[in-house]
Design an enzyme around this catalytic site. Structure first.
Site, PDB file in Angstrom:
ATOM      1  N   GLU A   1     -13.675   5.139  -0.132  1.00 21.02           N
ATOM      2  CA  GLU A   1     -14.715   4.106   0.775  1.00 21.02           C
ATOM      3  C   GLU A   1     -15.269   4.960   1.864  1.00 21.02           C
ATOM      4  O   GLU A   1     -14.583   5.248   2.887  1.00 21.02           O
ATOM      5  CB  GLU A   1     -13.660   3.055   1.363  1.00 21.02           C
ATOM      6  CG  GLU A   1     -13.083   1.986   0.238  1.00 21.02           C
ATOM      7  CD  GLU A   1     -12.035   1.029   0.859  1.00 21.02           C
ATOM      8  OE1 GLU A   1     -12.548  -0.107   1.023  1.00 21.02           O
ATOM      9  OE2 GLU A   1     -10.661   1.308   1.129  1.00 21.02           O
TER      10      GLU A   1
ATOM     11  N   GLU B   1       0.729  -1.267  -0.030  1.00 23.04           N
ATOM     12  CA  GLU B   1      -0.172   0.042   0.078  1.00 23.04           C
ATOM     13  C   GLU B   1       0.932   1.277  -0.008  1.00 23.04           C
ATOM     14  O   GLU B   1       1.817   1.272   0.915  1.00 23.04           O
ATOM     15  CB  GLU B   1      -0.933   0.075   1.140  1.00 23.04           C
ATOM     16  CG  GLU B   1      -1.957  -0.992   1.251  1.00 23.04           C
ATOM     17  CD  GLU B   1      -2.753  -0.813   2.819  1.00 23.04           C
ATOM     18  OE1 GLU B   1      -2.928   0.209   3.203  1.00 23.04           O
ATOM     19  OE2 GLU B   1      -3.243  -1.857   3.294  1.00 23.04           O
TER      20      GLU B   1
ATOM     21  N   LYS C   1     -15.667   3.744   5.729  1.00 23.59           N
ATOM     22  CA  LYS C   1     -14.613   3.433   6.621  1.00 23.59           C
ATOM     23  C   LYS C   1     -14.847   4.110   7.851  1.00 23.59           C
ATOM     24  O   LYS C   1     -15.152   5.166   7.855  1.00 23.59           O
ATOM     25  CB  LYS C   1     -13.304   3.924   5.833  1.00 23.59           C
ATOM     26  CG  LYS C   1     -12.934   2.861   4.666  1.00 23.59           C
ATOM     27  CD  LYS C   1     -11.149   2.986   4.560  1.00 23.59           C
ATOM     28  CE  LYS C   1     -10.382   2.169   5.373  1.00 23.59           C
ATOM     29  NZ  LYS C   1      -8.957   2.444   4.616  1.00 23.59           N
TER      30      LYS C   1
ATOM     31  N   GLU D   1      -9.722   9.156   6.211  1.00 22.39           N
ATOM     32  CA  GLU D   1      -9.777   7.838   5.574  1.00 22.39           C
ATOM     33  C   GLU D   1     -10.784   7.479   4.699  1.00 22.39           C
ATOM     34  O   GLU D   1     -10.499   6.544   4.069  1.00 22.39           O
ATOM     35  CB  GLU D   1     -10.183   7.042   6.938  1.00 22.39           C
ATOM     36  CG  GLU D   1      -9.135   6.523   8.022  1.00 22.39           C
ATOM     37  CD  GLU D   1      -8.153   5.602   7.397  1.00 22.39           C
ATOM     38  OE1 GLU D   1      -6.981   6.014   6.933  1.00 22.39           O
ATOM     39  OE2 GLU D   1      -8.524   4.643   7.137  1.00 22.39           O
TER      40      GLU D   1
END
Ligand code: NAG
Ligand code: NAG
Ligand code: NAG
Ligand code: NAG
Ligand code: NAG
Ligand code: NAG
Length: 501
Positions: A322, A271, A325, A333
């Site tokens: 997303e 990542e 999250k 985030e």
């Protein structure tokens, strides 16, 4: 004459048609699914093709996604969440069952199958915030999955096994990367795992987040988080100069492995990325700057001081925003995507590293709800109730974009209310009743977006094919990505030493 003109035209056209950006072979993407409304995986796979991505990393087997990847040449790194580690380590039968359902079903290695190349057992399982819960069970779980894969006919390195770790599995005895060592409490486990990876020619997978260095460390030099550091900051280490924390982090790992006598493990960055909203440092401009520098570095195959030939495979974090999250680590985030949740590119970039930035190809045929939004009704007489209504909306939807320094932040109370009401309304599938708030809200067909502040429209619900088992993931074990504090402090101390020496 006419013919010459046409030829000229044709030539100009050929030159102008944007070639699909050539993605370096080493670039893959993380495809997470902790989102309120998932895009149809078939649409996403088309988008991956359109942009030339050939590798994806999944945090867990999602049958809809795997079905969409079947028959494509896209390589898959398939994850197993941490909550499985206990049963996988103690019960070989559960490893067999996992492989049967989540690998064998998808015919890897067959033309119509899913091109699963590696299974990753657990995710950042040694994070200090997990209090050691997974320290003793990760390696046994890896061995059981490895055995089960062999037994199912995927041995002989057809499908490899590894586990992605966070940069907090190593630290340094000084501020220097070259003094890197594995974290004392997990040193023995790390050595066992490295031996296993070496024997099976599997990669060491590490997640690296310069964003967190900048976000979490007071006084961290901003330039050092980026690759195009303007040259006014560097960290000296035995004659080598580090101008970005990414390289320092990689070399900290390299030194830790060398000290444990592992010289040849392949390093994969599981990542790496930069969020675009929800914090003053999380902006499209910074994200673009970070990725530009990263792609250029990868294209130039510039290694690190300790590994000049390092040309690591990297998985960008991440593909899509997303919006479900947890915001515990920070509001950003929900904004790690290179694309918005509905598959639209956020900023221009050039994956080939040549700096010819242009928008990536967005998702096509996205099934949107109607083109309408919910905004603050300034004419309502009960404006005194606005804060409470906005609070209610924000408690039940995603308000990360109105935070201080975020894309819709600091504009006005009116804008705050509109963003909150719209998000709530969209997440309620544009139900009329969800845009009332006692008259404080109203529906509009004029897009209220302004500047960087974007008002989304929700997408229609994607209904997975019958044999899928969708639902929201618990989120357990999803990337949280911290760098160990001791290491950060050491780096900061080191930086101060260098700056003020
Ligand atoms: C396969 O993976 C899915 C998703 O993580 C999980 O829910 C399921 O239990 C797994 N199957 C087995 C037999 O372990
Ligand atoms: C780890 O320990 C801390 C302090 O004892 C506790 O607050 C936290 O919930 C624990 N975390 C986990 C994942 O067990
Ligand atoms: C892991 O194993 C070590 C050594 O056997 C033991 O001391 C420790 O308590 C175990 N940790 C957990 C969380 O089970
Ligand atoms: C480093 O360069 C940046 C950008 O040019 C500048 O804003 C900053 O003040 C410089 N820092 C130092 C310590 O010179
Ligand atoms: C929103 O949630 C917070 C924390 O749970 C709570 O204190 C507050 O009363 C809620 N606000 C509204 C308007 O529901
Ligand atoms: C808008 O909302 C943010 C986040 O809740 C808050 O910090 C800010 O003060 C609000 N701005 C106005 C003008 O009300």
């Amino acid at each position: 004459m006419a013919r010459a003109m046409i030829l000229l035209w044709a030539l100009t056209l050929i030159l102008l048609v944007p070639a699909i950006s050539v993605v370096a072979q080493t670039i893959g993407v993380n495809w997470g699914t902790i989102t309120f409304r998932q895009l149809d995986p078939n649409i996403v796979v088309k988008m991956l093709h359109d942009n030339g991505f050939k590798k994806v990393k999944l945090f867990e087997p999602d049958s809809g996604i795997l079905d969409a990847l079947a028959g494509t040449d896209i390589e898959v790194m398939l994850g197993i969440p941490n909550y499985f580690l206990q049963s996988l380590s103690s019960d070989y039968k559960s490893a067999q069952a996992w492989v049967k359902q989540n690998v064998t079903t998808y015919n890897p290695g067959k033309k119509d199958g899913v091109n699963i190349k590696i299974v990753t057992v657990g995710n950042e399982a040694f994070l200090t915030s997990y209090n050691g819960t997974y320290i003793n069970i990760t390696y046994p779980a890896m061995k059981n999955i490895y055995k089960a894969l062999n037994e199912a006919g995927y041995g002989n390195k057809q499908i490899k096994v590894s586990t992605p770790v966070n940069g907090d599995v190593y630290t340094t005895t000084s501020y220097r990367p070259s003094d890197g060592v594995f974290r004392p409490d997990i040193k023995d486990v790390m050595i066992q795992i490295c031996e296993f990876l070496q024997e099976n020619e599997s990669p060491f997978i590490v997640n690296i987040y310069p964003f967190f260095n900048l976000y979490q460390t007071p006084g961290f030099p901003e330039e050092y988080a980026f690759f195009d550091n303007n040259g006014n900051f560097s960290l000296e280490d035995h004659g080598a100069y580090y101008t970005n924390v990414f390289d320092a982090n990689v070399d900290n790992l390299v030194a830790s492995m060398r000290k444990a006598k592992f010289d040849n493990l392949k390093i994969v960055v599981g990542e790496v990325g930069w969020p675009s909203d929800g914090n003053v440092y999380a902006t499209p401009k910074n994200a673009q700057r970070f990725y530009n520098g990263l792609f250029k570095k990868l294209a130039e195959k510039k290694g690190t001081p300790l590994m000049p030939n390092l040309d690591p495979e990297v998985y960008l974090f991440c593909l899509l925003d997303e919006n479900f999250k947890s915001t515990d680590p920070g509001l950003f985030e929900r904004h790690w995507g290179m694309f918005t949740f509905d598959g639209q590119p956020k900023y221009p970039m050039d994956l080939s590293g040549k700096g010819q930035n242009k928008m990536l190809v967005g998702a096509k045929n996205v099934p949107y709800l109607a083109k309408q939004w919910c905004v603050h009704n300034k004419e309502a007489s009960n404006q005194q109730d606005l804060p409470e209504k906005v609070g209610y909306a924000c408690n039940n939807t995603d308000c990360t974009s109105i935070a201080e320094g975020a894309s819709c932040g600091g504009i006005s109370a009116d804008m705050n209310a509109s963003v909150a009401f719209n998000m709530y309304y969209q997440m309620q599938d544009q139900n009329k009743k969800a845009c009332d708030f006692q008259g404080l809200a109203k529906i509009t067909t004029n897009d209220p977006s302004t500047g960087n502040c974007h008002f989304p429209i929700m997408i229609k619900k994607y209904v997975p094919s019958s044999h899928s088992h969708h639902g929201h993931h618990s989120g357990a074990g999803y990337s949280s990505s911290y760098l160990s504090l001791p290491f950060l402090f050491q780096i900061v101390v080191g930086i101060c030493l260098v700056l003020f020496a």
